[in-house]
Design a protein around this motif. Structure first.
Motif, PDB file in Angstrom:
ATOM      1  N   ALA A   1      44.864   8.641   3.274  1.00  0.00           N
ATOM      2  CA  ALA A   1      45.898   9.675   3.220  1.00  0.00           C
ATOM      3  C   ALA A   1      45.960  10.211   1.801  1.00  0.00           C
ATOM      4  O   ALA A   1      46.066   9.444   0.848  1.00  0.00           O
ATOM      5  N   ARG A   2      45.889  11.535   1.687  1.00  0.00           N
ATOM      6  CA  ARG A   2      45.851  12.181   0.367  1.00  0.00           C
ATOM      7  C   ARG A   2      46.796  13.380   0.356  1.00  0.00           C
ATOM      8  O   ARG A   2      46.996  14.034   1.374  1.00  0.00           O
ATOM      9  N   LEU A   3      47.348  13.676  -0.808  1.00  0.00           N
ATOM     10  CA  LEU A   3      48.168  14.876  -0.964  1.00  0.00           C
ATOM     11  C   LEU A   3      48.143  15.300  -2.416  1.00  0.00           C
ATOM     12  O   LEU A   3      48.472  14.516  -3.318  1.00  0.00           O
ATOM     13  N   ALA A   4      47.762  16.545  -2.670  1.00  0.00           N
ATOM     14  CA  ALA A   4      47.721  17.094  -4.019  1.00  0.00           C
ATOM     15  C   ALA A   4      49.002  17.879  -4.284  1.00  0.00           C
ATOM     16  O   ALA A   4      49.279  18.880  -3.615  1.00  0.00           O
ATOM     17  N   VAL A   5      49.803  17.401  -5.234  1.00  0.00           N
ATOM     18  CA  VAL A   5      51.046  18.081  -5.575  1.00  0.00           C
ATOM     19  C   VAL A   5      51.121  18.383  -7.069  1.00  0.00           C
ATOM     20  O   VAL A   5      52.091  18.986  -7.538  1.00  0.00           O
TER      21      VAL A   5
ATOM     22  N   PRO B   1      52.549  14.762   3.539  1.00  0.00           N
ATOM     23  CA  PRO B   1      53.111  16.103   3.437  1.00  0.00           C
ATOM     24  C   PRO B   1      54.494  16.230   4.043  1.00  0.00           C
ATOM     25  O   PRO B   1      55.326  16.999   3.540  1.00  0.00           O
ATOM     26  N   SER B   2      54.774  15.497   5.109  1.00  0.00           N
ATOM     27  CA  SER B   2      56.101  15.603   5.732  1.00  0.00           C
ATOM     28  C   SER B   2      57.175  15.015   4.834  1.00  0.00           C
ATOM     29  O   SER B   2      58.278  15.569   4.716  1.00  0.00           O
ATOM     30  N   ILE B   3      56.886  13.884   4.205  1.00  0.00           N
ATOM     31  CA  ILE B   3      57.854  13.302   3.268  1.00  0.00           C
ATOM     32  C   ILE B   3      58.097  14.263   2.104  1.00  0.00           C
ATOM     33  O   ILE B   3      59.248  14.482   1.695  1.00  0.00           O
ATOM     34  N   TYR B   4      57.039  14.850   1.582  1.00  0.00           N
ATOM     35  CA  TYR B   4      57.153  15.789   0.459  1.00  0.00           C
ATOM     36  C   TYR B   4      58.005  16.997   0.842  1.00  0.00           C
ATOM     37  O   TYR B   4      58.956  17.357   0.130  1.00  0.00           O
TER      38      TYR B   4
END
Length: 504
Positions: free
Chosen positions: A207-211, A159-162
């Motif tokens: 590590a997961r992130l939904a975008v 999330p921080s990179i995004y």
């Protein structure tokens, strides 16, 4: 000892001359990096001050969710204005719910959770928090801004990179781990794809992130891809990154490596012999081999003078692209570190320099205190959690969770449950979640200690201080501008202020 009010820029015979702002730069990237440090020490204010004067201004990603939510809760005008600029309304609404008068004004800051549904709000708040920090760092100038992403803070890496990329961040500096997936993370985010790494390399944590529903591809196409700058401390990992990125990520290459010697502050790479640092850990043992790989190299934590013009000229003369300097910036007036703690360090440094107080506490490397298992630089000032009495009096609590790591427990029905643990949490809680209580002995809560050192929860938590050995050279108050002028020269700073200013 540093005397920031003087700027003697004349090089000795045969040494490299001070640079101009555009002297043979690669893609306009500065030769001086203001390091990303701790929690909020390298704040947006510090990064803004350094970027507009020709350095790469860097913010730290650690605990930004907590920092920015608490700013919004206080009604901080800069944070609220930056939040309003975030391009996805649902994220804005979740953050602004913590503002005065909002429905979550008194609610605790959400922690990460192994259940993707329960952890979704924390993930989104980490995204917009990184955006808010980088957005503010980039305002009012055309300089370069990066974000330091600590790989061991696994759950907030994606999330921080995004969020930083949505703010147009110029560089991603990644340390405390080996960022093998970084090119894939950047590529997938720019394509608007959901991310899942099971686990993220070197962490053991999923590590997961939904975008996918954010329209990320359309939002990010306005920005150039950020420069990728791994922070490493040997030859093996730079060589491995080049090999893996070439083979698995379509020939991607880092813009540069930061080679960080073990005198640097914060976390250090473990020594090769597993017990203590020796010559084989010194940057001189691997600098030339890494430079021969053909990637620009910044040097950190290896400054005979503590990070001065002489250090800059010496390393440039050896073929380094530039320097990354931390401790001098951490102690400057523009950093987020509490003023009383800065003054305490300056007093300590006077005592160290005078030699009149042999018991003055020098910076030490402690192999045990960090929950990450990495060696950690401590400044053991009285009243900090590094003080044995303060440590003993502090009630252990894990209520921030930025160093939580995945732990997998076999259940009676044959399934496996993912839990999050940290050896700095209370021993009983750690054991209940499946950890060995012996792992908790001697650990410090970096989250709460570092937050206290920059003014969050300071009434209830003792501070924790980390600096590199070069920080012992600083004996006088100074500004970020002073540091850059001392290293790169007053003419360089004056030119940068003119050429990087926004007009009209």
């Amino acid at each position: 000892m540093f005397a920031p009010e003087t700027h003697d820029t004349a090089p000795p015979p045969g040494a490299a001359a001070p640079p101009t702002v555009d002297e043979a730069l690669v893609d306009g990237m500065p030769r001086l990096i203001q390091a990303g440090m701790g929690i909020r020490v390298s704040s947006w204010r510090l990064a803004n001050a350094t970027a507009r004067r020709g350095a790469l201004g860097v913010v730290s990603h650690v605990a930004l969710r907590h920092v920015v939510v608490e700013e919004v809760r206080r009604g901080d005008a800069d944070a609220l204005s930056a939040a309003e600029a975030f391009p996805i309304a649902s994220y804005r609404d979740e953050l602004l719910a913590f503002a005065p008068g909002g429905p979550k004004h008194r609610a605790p800051v959400p922690m990460d959770n192994p259940d993707p549904r329960k952890g979704a709000v924390a993930n989104r708040l980490s995204v917009i928090a990184a955006f808010v920090e980088v957005y503010r760092a980039k305002q009012g100038h055309r300089g370069k801004v990066g974000i330091n992403v600590m790989w061991k803070c696994t759950l907030t890496v994606l999330p921080s990179i995004y969020g930083a990329m949505l703010a147009g961040v110029d560089a991603l500096l990644c340390g405390a781990g080996v960022p093998m997936e970084l090119p894939d993370i950047v590529r997938r985010l720019r394509a608007g794809e959901d991310l899942c790494y099971a686990p993220l390399h070197g962490t053991g944590t999923n590590a997961r992130l939904a975008v996918g529903g954010d329209g990320a591809a359309g939002l990010l196409e306005a920005f150039a891809p950020p420069k990728m700058i791994p922070i490493l401390s040997n030859f093996a990992f730079p060589k491995r990154i080049l090999d893996v990125w070439e083979r698995e990520h379509d020939g991607a290459r880092p813009f540069a490596f930061v080679l960080e010697n073990h005198a640097a502050g914060g976390h250090n790479a473990p020594p090769r012999n597993k017990t203590s640092f020796s010559e084989q850990d010194d940057i001189d043992a691997y600098f030339e081999k890494v430079r021969a790989l053909g990637v620009p190299v910044y040097v950190a934590g290896a400054f005979e003078g503590g990070g001065t013009a002489e250090d800059f000229r010496a390393w440039r003369g050896r073929g380094a692209y530039g320097l990354q300097v931390g401790s001098r910036f951490a102690l400057c007036d523009d950093s987020g570190l509490r003023r009383d703690l800065k003054d305490g360090i300056l007093e300590r440094n006077h005592a160290l320099g005078d030699g009149d107080e042999p018991d003055a506490a020098a910076t030490v490397t402690d192999a045990r205190v960090s929950p990450t298992g990495y060696p950690f630089k401590l400044v053991p000032l009285p009243g900090t959690v590094a003080d044995a009495d303060v440590y003993a009096d502090r009630k252990r609590i894990c209520n921030k969770g930025y160093l939580l790591q995945g732990h997998y427990e076999a259940m009676p029905d044959g399934t496996v449950r993912e839990r999050y643990v940290c050896p700095a949490m209370p021993a009983r809680q750690y054991a209940r979640l499946g950890g060995d209580p012996a792992d908790t002995e001697g650990r410090l809560c970096l989250c709460n200690g570092l937050l206290s050192s920059v003014g969050f929860d300071s009434d209830s938590e003792p501070p924790l201080l980390t600096l590199g050995k070069s920080g012992e050279h600083v004996v006088a108050r100074h500004t970020a501008r002073d540091v850059i002028a001392d290293i790169l020269g007053e003419p360089y700073v004056a030119e940068a202020e003119r050429s990087l200013a926004l007009h009209g």
